[in-house]
Design an enzyme around this catalytic site. Sequence first.
Site: not given
Length: 203
Positions: A33, A35, A40, A107
């Site tokens: 997804g 930033s 995270s 990614s």
Amino acid sequence: MAASNIVWHDTSVTKEERRSKNNYQSYVLWFTGLSGSGKSTLANALARYLFEANVQTYVLDGDNIRHGLNRDLGFTDEDRKENIRRIGEVSKLFVDSGQIVLTAFISPFREDRQQVKDILSDNEFFEVYVKCSLDQCEVRDPKGLYKKARNNEIKHFTGIDSPYEEPENPAIVVDTETQSVEESVKQIVNFLQSKGLIDIEVS
């Protein structure tokens, strides 16, 4: 170029034996997804949840990996591809070790994510699309990166001057713009339960 004169050495303990001893499967949950979308945060919250249920996981985080293994890479398209290729290989090792690996990487390119899936076996790669609009990610901007990108202080920034290709058929879509972290974790846990990938009591 691949090195010559090397031979694969089989290990004395197999992936299947490790899985049997752990009493759960090993696989990759690939969080992708923009930033600021919450990859995270979500991966670590899920890791904590599963740890408390005696399920061992490991989080591979994009920023953390660039402090060590991939510190020689920048953010050009070529470097991004190499970044994901390396993480794919590391993830495969974790799966072979019998662990569940949670990867949190932007990614941005479908081809690179597919490449990782292709080096793993069936039911070892599950793409988790952490969906959040660019507008909302810019509002959050936890690292101040969007502001820098808009000011031309950062080049090749995903969503600004570098593309993000949304997953076409992700295993899970988690909308972090409308759901809390807790709700998102439960959604993923329920998915894993439904697929028989974990067997824990959901709290």
